[in-house]
Design an enzyme around this catalytic site. Structure first.
Site, PDB file in Angstrom:
ATOM      1  N   GLU A   5     -62.649 -40.146-103.049  1.00 49.61           N
ATOM      2  CA  GLU A   5     -62.585 -39.784-101.633  1.00 49.61           C
ATOM      3  C   GLU A   5     -63.695 -40.480-100.842  1.00 49.61           C
ATOM      4  OE1 GLU A   5     -60.449 -38.585 -99.821  1.00 49.61           O
ATOM      5  OE2 GLU A   5     -61.477 -37.831 -98.056  1.00 49.61           O
ATOM      6  N   GLU A  23     -61.363 -46.839 -95.144  1.00 43.62           N
ATOM      7  CA  GLU A  23     -60.364 -46.675 -94.079  1.00 43.62           C
ATOM      8  C   GLU A  23     -60.958 -46.725 -92.682  1.00 43.62           C
ATOM      9  OE1 GLU A  23     -58.101 -43.018 -94.054  1.00 43.62           O
ATOM     10  OE2 GLU A  23     -59.833 -41.857 -94.696  1.00 43.62           O
ATOM     11  N   ASN A  80     -38.681 -41.668 -83.910  1.00 47.58           N
ATOM     12  CA  ASN A  80     -39.679 -41.724 -84.979  1.00 47.58           C
ATOM     13  C   ASN A  80     -38.898 -41.656 -86.285  1.00 47.58           C
ATOM     14  OD1 ASN A  80     -41.865 -41.397 -86.719  1.00 47.58           O
ATOM     15  ND2 ASN A  80     -42.016 -39.201 -86.330  1.00 47.58           N
ATOM     16  N   GLY A  81     -39.145 -42.612 -87.191  1.00 49.94           N
ATOM     17  CA  GLY A  81     -38.429 -42.615 -88.463  1.00 49.94           C
ATOM     18  C   GLY A  81     -37.974 -44.014 -88.784  1.00 49.94           C
ATOM     19  N   LYS A 100     -51.941 -40.986 -88.305  1.00 51.69           N
ATOM     20  CA  LYS A 100     -51.969 -39.707 -89.009  1.00 51.69           C
ATOM     21  C   LYS A 100     -50.539 -39.224 -89.235  1.00 51.69           C
ATOM     22  CE  LYS A 100     -55.056 -35.883 -89.248  1.00 51.69           C
ATOM     23  NZ  LYS A 100     -56.030 -36.344 -90.208  1.00 51.69           N
ATOM     24  N   CYS A 142     -45.754 -42.262 -85.082  1.00 53.63           N
ATOM     25  CA  CYS A 142     -45.024 -42.311 -83.836  1.00 53.63           C
ATOM     26  C   CYS A 142     -45.057 -40.904 -83.228  1.00 53.63           C
ATOM     27  CB  CYS A 142     -43.568 -42.746 -83.966  1.00 53.63           C
ATOM     28  SG  CYS A 142     -43.378 -44.478 -84.412  1.00 53.63           S
ATOM     29  N   HIS A 182     -66.036 -50.329-119.105  1.00 56.40           N
ATOM     30  CA  HIS A 182     -64.795 -50.958-119.576  1.00 56.40           C
ATOM     31  C   HIS A 182     -64.297 -52.025-118.615  1.00 56.40           C
ATOM     32  CE1 HIS A 182     -64.620 -48.115-122.836  1.00 56.40           C
ATOM     33  NE2 HIS A 182     -64.797 -47.136-121.963  1.00 56.40           N
ATOM     34  N   TRP A 200     -46.141 -46.382 -83.985  1.00 59.01           N
ATOM     35  CA  TRP A 200     -46.729 -46.984 -85.180  1.00 59.01           C
ATOM     36  C   TRP A 200     -45.635 -47.902 -85.721  1.00 59.01           C
ATOM     37  CZ3 TRP A 200     -45.853 -47.123 -90.545  1.00 59.01           C
ATOM     38  CH2 TRP A 200     -46.932 -47.580 -91.313  1.00 59.01           C
ATOM     39  N   LYS A 246     -62.817 -42.860 -97.683  1.00 54.40           N
ATOM     40  CA  LYS A 246     -63.337 -42.635 -96.329  1.00 54.40           C
ATOM     41  C   LYS A 246     -64.002 -43.901 -95.804  1.00 54.40           C
ATOM     42  CE  LYS A 246     -61.663 -39.904 -95.161  1.00 54.40           C
ATOM     43  NZ  LYS A 246     -60.790 -39.030 -95.856  1.00 54.40           N
ATOM     44  N   ARG A 248     -51.054 -40.490 -83.704  1.00 57.29           N
ATOM     45  CA  ARG A 248     -49.900 -40.711 -84.589  1.00 57.29           C
ATOM     46  C   ARG A 248     -49.428 -42.157 -84.571  1.00 57.29           C
ATOM     47  NH1 ARG A 248     -46.970 -35.772 -85.860  1.00 57.29           N
ATOM     48  NH2 ARG A 248     -45.216 -37.100 -86.370  1.00 57.29           N
TER      49      ARG A 248
HETATM   50  C1  F6R Z   1     -57.065 -40.245 -95.344  1.00 59.15           C
HETATM   51  C2  F6R Z   1     -55.919 -39.466 -94.958  1.00 59.15           C
HETATM   52  C3  F6R Z   1     -54.639 -39.704 -95.673  1.00 59.15           C
HETATM   53  C4  F6R Z   1     -53.855 -38.377 -95.824  1.00 59.15           C
HETATM   54  C5  F6R Z   1     -52.467 -38.648 -96.427  1.00 59.15           C
HETATM   55  C6  F6R Z   1     -51.691 -37.370 -96.641  1.00 59.15           C
HETATM   56  O1  F6R Z   1     -58.204 -39.881 -94.634  1.00 59.15           O
HETATM   57  O2  F6R Z   1     -55.976 -38.670 -94.063  1.00 59.15           O
HETATM   58  O3  F6R Z   1     -54.834 -40.301 -96.898  1.00 59.15           O
HETATM   59  O4  F6R Z   1     -54.577 -37.516 -96.629  1.00 59.15           O
HETATM   60  O5  F6R Z   1     -51.749 -39.489 -95.580  1.00 59.15           O
HETATM   61  O6  F6R Z   1     -51.484 -36.696 -95.435  1.00 59.15           O
HETATM   62  P1  F6R Z   1     -51.110 -35.171 -95.420  1.00 59.15           P
HETATM   63  O7  F6R Z   1     -52.290 -34.424 -95.941  1.00 59.15           O
HETATM   64  O8  F6R Z   1     -50.816 -34.866 -93.987  1.00 59.15           O
HETATM   65  O9  F6R Z   1     -49.923 -35.007 -96.306  1.00 59.15           O
END
Ligand code: F6R
Length: 620
Positions: free
Chosen positions: A495, A502, A108-109, A615, A2, A518, A82, A499, A28
């Site tokens: 990772e 997502e 936001n929250g 994000k 948000c 296993h 969001w 990537k 966001r």
């Molecule tokens: C994936 C991604 C998320 C963040 C996670 C932590 O590409 O970006 O998995 O890594 O939400 O976010 P931060 O680093 O801001 O604590």
């Protein structure tokens, strides 16, 4: 998640200012967007909002003639959502009003006790229009305002009743007067002031267009904005001074430029990010790291008996690699946990535990809560973080700032490699401070780190990227993906899978190569692409054996790395320059980022705004 913006200008119109802010914050959350504007004609607040992207809000604004003089519009708030409570829809979009039209609120929250508060308001005759928890706040403040008259007092009077966390802004217009008030407990909120007006936002990215001097509210603070500045009160109602932070980047750096996506732009920035994060910290002697200016000098790193790494998502993968580095280079036992798990453990931390929290945003709710728990159990808190002034940075005893610059793509790329570089620096410093790492070995790691910048560049050439595009095209119809790695490259496999899933929505799993036999080996057939990450080094032979087990069962193997024998043993391969084993994750990650990007692009996915994600996860 948000995004909140607000502005009180000396002269209007405020609408384009709010919209520009929302566009910057759309990463966001992009379930809906809306504005509330002080309406000079009707003596109230006008709300215009729409489900979906800001483009829908633009259309709605174009259809909504504002029948009051645009020049009068000098105060307003905005929100990009969001969804947490209630599906994405017009009615659930923020801002939310009370029963009348004098105020509107953005939030936001999460208000955890909203059902009780809602029931209480309903029994007092209040009718709710949305399914959100946030609407409760608008009604509570509206009722309190009738008694208090002053918006700061009204907001203060209801905060004690809330369970949960919030960053909120309320706009009130009554009797020809505009009042704009904000409050924070948990998610971030920052303010800045210029001769043209005063601004608020949940992310400094939306403020740098106005000023690079920003002030973060502390938990419990309430702020009042006016055209000529702002005032802040602390949780006890006392006037409070909050130190301004200087933002290092400018608004142009947060722009897309000629790139089709932020993710691609950020992948290509990685060699420069490495230089910015590492070079200035390598001591002149070349065999140590100098953190003296970063609250990491003195005794913060002395006497560390154990390290507890805590993070989420991609940052957790960086933390898993950090654990190999700290054990391997500094000889300090290191554990890693998901912040969302750690925060509900009863951790048994030995004296001398260093809690190492890794976060791009510095505002991830789980990481902050886990960090606080670790401190409560006696740990010293050190953070690797990309946002100076963030909650994580402000709460930490020591900080290694990653100089990745603003990361806008929801899928983290440059922040991840910057976290890895920072972890290398920290491991070397810890190793040197206890002399478990010799000067010669430290110098070798640090001089190789310098060379890594050009090695990274070799993974971003036109030819290399064309090979990856070709690979993406030939794998995009596969039924699934496995990413395998061992040792320091096991988290790289995790990772690589994260990537891909997502941003392309393809099913992908990361696995420790030695664990395959296993169970997961049952998945292998020709429809399964198996990316094997294998860097030249002590484990290369073991990984090769794991790779052969997959090949023997008809799996389609792609080798990624620098182990020459693995590269020639597979039909499909992405060669990566050789480096020290400890540094190999920094290089091996890049082709996996590019592969995920190109698969997602071929599949027509919204790369910078993947579905369901946002994000900076500021809610639990
Ligand atoms: C994936 C991604 C998320 C963040 C996670 C932590 O590409 O970006 O998995 O890594 O939400 O976010 P931060 O680093 O801001 O604590």
């Amino acid at each position: 998640m948000c995004g909140i913006v607000g502005a009180f200008l000396a002269t209007g119109p405020v609408t384009p200012v709010l919209l520009d802010g929302l566009r910057v914050l759309e990463y966001r959350g992009y379930d809906s967007a809306g504005l509330a504007l002080a309406d000079g004609t009707s003596q109230g607040v006008r709300v215009i909002k729409s489900e979906g992207r800001i483009a829908n809000l633009d259309n709605r604004l174009a259809e909504t003639p504002l029948d009051f003089d645009a020049e009068d519009l000098c105060a307003g708030i905005g929100h990009t959502r969001w969804a947490t409570h209630g599906p994405p829809s017009d009615v659930n979009a923020h801002p939310h009003g009370g029963t009348g039209t004098r105020l509107a609120l953005v939030h936001n929250g999460i208000i955890e006790n909203y059902t009780e508060l809602k029931a209480e308001l309903q029994s007092a005759g209040v009718t709710f229009r949305s399914d959100t928890d946030s609407e409760v706040l608008a009604h509570l403040i509206e009722r309190a305002l009738e008694e208090a008259g002053d918006l700061v007092e009204a907001v203060r009077s209801i905060l004690g009743r809330l369970e949960g966390y919030y960053a909120l802004a309320v706009l009130d217009r009554h009797g020809g007067r505009n009042q704009l008030v904000c409050a924070r407990s948990g998610p971030p909120l920052a303010l800045c002031s210029t001769p043209g007006g005063t601004y608020l936002a949940s992310d400094i990215l939306a403020l740098v267009a106005h000023s690079n001097r920003v002030v973060f509210l502390d938990d419990g603070d309430i702020g009042r904005l006016q055209a000529n500045g702002f005032e802040i009160w602390d949780k006890d109602g006392r006037p409070a001074e909050r130190l301004a932070t200087t933002v290092e980047f400018n608004s142009a750096e947060a722009g897309l430029g000629h790139w089709p996506h932020f993710m691609l732009k950020e992948i290509f920035e990685q060699p420069d990010v490495l230089a910015r994060t590492a070079f200035g910290r390598i001591a002149a002697s070349g065999d140590d790291v100098d953190f003296e200016d970063e609250r990491l000098g003195g005794d913060t790193l002395a006497d560390v008996q154990r390290v507890q790494v805590i993070a989420c998502g991609t940052a957790l993968h960086a933390g898993q690699i950090a654990a190999y580095l700290i054990e391997g280079l500094a000889g300090i036992p290191t554990d890693v946990d998901f912040a969302s798990e750690f925060r509900y453990r009863s951790p048994c931390l030995v004296p001398g535990t260093l809690a190492l929290c890794i976060s791009q945003s510095g505002e991830t709710a789980d990481t902050l809560a886990a960090a606080r728990l670790a401190v409560k159990h006696g740990a010293r808190l050190v953070s690797i973080c990309n946002v100076d002034g963030s909650s994580q940075v402000r709460e930490s005893e020591g900080v290694v700032l990653t100089h990745a610059g603003p990361e806008i793509g929801v899928a983290s790329t440059k922040a991840f490699t910057a976290q890895l570089v920072s972890a290398v620096l920290l491991a070397v410093r810890l190793g040197r401070s206890r002399e478990s790492l010799s000067r010669e070995d430290a110098a070798e790691v640090l001089s190789e780190l310098r060379i890594l910048r050009s090695k990274m560049g070799s993974l971003l050439t036109k030819e290399y990227v064309e090979d990856i595009k070709h690979l993406a095209r030939s794998h995009m119809e596969q039924t699934g993906f496995l990413f395998l790695g061992r040792g320091v490259n096991f988290p790289v496999a995790l990772e690589g899978a994260l990537k891909l899933k997502e941003i392309s929505y393809m099913h992908a799993e990361g696995y420790a190569a030695g664990e395959m036999k296993h169970g997961p080996i049952a998945l292998i057939d020709s429809g399964m692409s198996v990316f094997v990450i294998n860097a030249a080094g002590p484990l290369a032979g073991k990984v090769r054996a794991n790779m052969e087990q997959v090949q023997a069962r008809g799996g389609r193997v792609v080798c990624v790395g620098s182990d020459p024998e693995s590269l020639t043993a597979t039909e499909e391969a992405l060669a990566v320059p050789e480096t020290l084993e400890w540094l190999s994750p920094i290089l091996n990650t890049i082709p996996l980022q590019l592969f995920a990007y190109h698969v997602a692009r071929l599949r027509g996915c919204d790369i910078d705004k993947p579905r369901n994600l946002a994000k900076s996860v500021t809610v639990e």
